[in-house]
Design an enzyme around this catalytic site. Structure first.
Site, PDB file in Angstrom:
ATOM      1  N   HIS A 124       9.068  22.844  11.978  1.00  0.00           N
ATOM      2  CA  HIS A 124      10.201  23.683  11.592  1.00  0.00           C
ATOM      3  C   HIS A 124       9.816  25.144  11.881  1.00  0.00           C
ATOM      4  O   HIS A 124       8.636  25.497  11.822  1.00  0.00           O
ATOM      5  CB  HIS A 124      10.439  23.486  10.101  1.00  0.00           C
ATOM      6  CG  HIS A 124      11.645  24.158   9.532  1.00  0.00           C
ATOM      7  ND1 HIS A 124      11.671  25.496   9.201  1.00  0.00           N
ATOM      8  CD2 HIS A 124      12.868  23.673   9.208  1.00  0.00           C
ATOM      9  CE1 HIS A 124      12.862  25.803   8.709  1.00  0.00           C
ATOM     10  NE2 HIS A 124      13.611  24.721   8.694  1.00  0.00           N
ATOM     11  N   LYS A 227      15.388  20.774  -1.964  1.00  0.00           N
ATOM     12  CA  LYS A 227      15.463  19.516  -1.209  1.00  0.00           C
ATOM     13  C   LYS A 227      15.074  18.330  -2.080  1.00  0.00           C
ATOM     14  O   LYS A 227      15.104  17.187  -1.644  1.00  0.00           O
ATOM     15  CB  LYS A 227      14.548  19.585   0.014  1.00  0.00           C
ATOM     16  CG  LYS A 227      15.004  20.625   1.047  1.00  0.00           C
ATOM     17  CD  LYS A 227      14.054  20.666   2.220  1.00  0.00           C
ATOM     18  CE  LYS A 227      14.221  21.898   3.061  1.00  0.00           C
ATOM     19  NZ  LYS A 227      15.415  21.884   3.919  1.00  0.00           N
ATOM     20  N   CYS A 365      16.537  24.151  12.973  1.00  0.00           N
ATOM     21  CA  CYS A 365      15.412  25.092  12.867  1.00  0.00           C
ATOM     22  C   CYS A 365      14.160  24.521  13.507  1.00  0.00           C
ATOM     23  O   CYS A 365      13.037  24.744  13.020  1.00  0.00           O
ATOM     24  CB  CYS A 365      15.131  25.486  11.421  1.00  0.00           C
ATOM     25  SG  CYS A 365      16.443  26.450  10.687  1.00  0.00           S
TER      26      CYS A 365
HETATM   27  N1  PMP Z   1       9.851  23.001   6.691  1.00  0.00           N
HETATM   28  C1  PMP Z   1      10.642  21.939   6.854  1.00  0.00           C
HETATM   29  C2  PMP Z   1      10.072  20.689   7.477  1.00  0.00           C
HETATM   30  C3  PMP Z   1      11.974  22.001   6.451  1.00  0.00           C
HETATM   31  O1  PMP Z   1      12.776  20.950   6.629  1.00  0.00           O
HETATM   32  C4  PMP Z   1      12.474  23.186   5.870  1.00  0.00           C
HETATM   33  C5  PMP Z   1      13.913  23.304   5.417  1.00  0.00           C
HETATM   34  N2  PMP Z   1      14.856  22.928   6.390  1.00  0.00           N
HETATM   35  C6  PMP Z   1      11.598  24.255   5.715  1.00  0.00           C
HETATM   36  C7  PMP Z   1      10.303  24.126   6.128  1.00  0.00           C
HETATM   37  C8  PMP Z   1      12.040  25.550   5.112  1.00  0.00           C
HETATM   38  O2  PMP Z   1      12.374  25.373   3.777  1.00  0.00           O
HETATM   39  P1  PMP Z   1      13.119  26.530   2.966  1.00  0.00           P
HETATM   40  O3  PMP Z   1      14.280  26.966   3.817  1.00  0.00           O
HETATM   41  O4  PMP Z   1      13.551  25.848   1.714  1.00  0.00           O
HETATM   42  O5  PMP Z   1      12.113  27.614   2.738  1.00  0.00           O
END
Ligand code: PMP
Length: 407
Positions: A124, A227, A365
């Protein structure tokens, strides 16, 4: 068959019982954010109705209650991930902030030009961009372990890439874009042989599988509350105490100090050293309530039920003409990323919404993952333990409808 009473579970989630565009809502965007059970919503409102005050400061009763609830949440989280000590549980705004904290406070002070950070092509952006910023700041080198056509991280290439200049391995535990469960244990074993610390991005793992940071042997573990049924704006950095002790604070302000004068400031102990300013008290309390809820059902049972859903969805969606599943790793979380021949994923998402079905479309992302598969985007259905086979059938039917409308 499963031992979970899904009908009873669904009654705990008020948001699921509504119509969207005239159709009963089917919520399959859990990897972006899960929904909250009543117990979490009630824990947060109970706190605001009865106990709210600033933490760590007041001698008065409400401040004491707020502090007890906030620090009690830290203990709930410690137990949930089996950390040794509550000193190892640092509250953050989310996974993103947790990774940035490690980049700025662990890596930045000690890394030299040419030192290497090893990530995978599955990451990500939250586990890519902080390292790129660090690269600019200290002249570090970012190395990327490639992935296979199935969407698995290439272990053989990893063994070639890790070396004497590697200072950190930062890996997703589960991919948000494809659902791949990365066999992090064997990566950690090799990293340890090289004396390389390991950060795991657990954002997509912790809502779906038991996590034991001591058994994993990782040095840092990052995750987000929203999540895993908890409030937004809340997350956790787990760090091994010896590493956190040696790290300087990364933000300055109230609560992270013991004493301040214009000449010299002494910093608070762990974990408060890393929690400058008034924290998200209600967020921590809501996250603890979310963990209580997850533990009542049981992470093992959640993982087993979601695996059944994944198998059902994989089979059912494979039978939609023109549908191609992207990411076919042997070991996957309940995520199905796909394309539909001749139809842009954004249009799929729009038509599905008219049918009451919520999925995510886009690059998730994880633009390098899309680039690897040479596609601009995918449609992604991501499941939780409150989803049902009937909802998968609704998704499949809506996709067949989409083909008729746009195909
Ligand atoms: N890492 C992963 C694998 C994710 O799926 C996400 C959220 N889509 C994030 C990091 C970032 O999380 P947050 O936006 O809650 O900081």
């Amino acid at each position: 068959a499963t031992a979970l009473d899904i009908a009873a579970i669904r009654r705990d989630f008020p948001i699921l019982h509504q119509s969207v565009n005239g159709k009963p809502l089917v919520y399959l965007d859990n990897a972006a954010s899960s929904q909250r059970p009543k117990s979490v919503i009630e824990a947060v409102s109970r706190y605001y109705e009865h106990d709210h005050a600033n933490v760590h400061r007041g001698v008065h009763t409400l401040s004491q209650r707020a502090t007890d609830a906030y620090e009690g949440a830290r203990e709930t989280i410690r137990r949930f991930i089996n950390a040794r000590d509550t000193k190892e549980i640092v509250f953050t705004r989310g996974t993103t902030e947790a990774v940035n904290l490690v980049a700025q406070s662990f890596a930045r002070p000690g890394f030299q030009p040419g030192d290497e950070i090893l990530i995978s092509a599955l990451e990500h952006h939250a586990n890519i961009v902080p390292w790129q910023l660090l690269r600019e700041q200290v002249g570090a080198v970012l190395k990327v372990i490639p992935i296979s056509e199935q969407g698995e991280v290439d272990f053989v290439e990893f063994e070639k890439l890790i070396g004497p200049r590697t200072r950190l391995l930062a890996l997703a535990h589960v991919s948000n874009a494809l659902g791949t469960i990365v066999p992090v244990e064997k990566f950690i074993k090799v990293a340890k042989q090289h004396g390389v610390p390991v950060l795991l991005d657990g954002a997509q793992a912790i809502p779906h599988t038991p996590v034991d940071v001591q058994a994993l042997g990782c040095d840092f573990y990052c995750f987000s509350s929203h999540k895993m049924l908890g409030p937004t704006g809340m997350g956790v950095l787990y760090g091994r105490k010896e590493l956190l002790e040696a790290m300087p604070p990364w933000q300055g302000g109230g609560d992270m100090i013991l004493s301040v004068s214009f000449e010299k400031t002494t910093f608070n102990q762990l974990p408060w050293k890393f929690e400058a300013g008034t924290p998200h008290i209600a967020g921590a309390i809501g996250l603890a309530a979310a963990i209580d809820y997850l533990e009542t059902i049981g992470m093992e049972r959640i993982a087993a039920y979601e695996h059944e859903l994944l198998e059902y969805a994989t089979d059912r969606l494979s039978r939609v003409p023109g549908l191609r599943i992207v990411g076919t790793a042997a070991n996957k979380a309940a995520v199905v990323s796909f394309t539909l021949e001749g139809i842009h994923p954004h249009d799929i998402g729009t038509i599905l919404d008219t049918e009451g079905v919520a999925i995510r479309t886009g690059h998730h992302c994880a633009m390098p993952v899309m680039e690897f598969f040479n596609i601009p985007a995918t449609a992604r259905a991501s499941m939780s333990f409150y989803n049902t086979r009937e909802e998968i059938d609704r998704l499949a039917a809506a996709l067949e409808h989409t083909r008729k409308v746009l195909g």
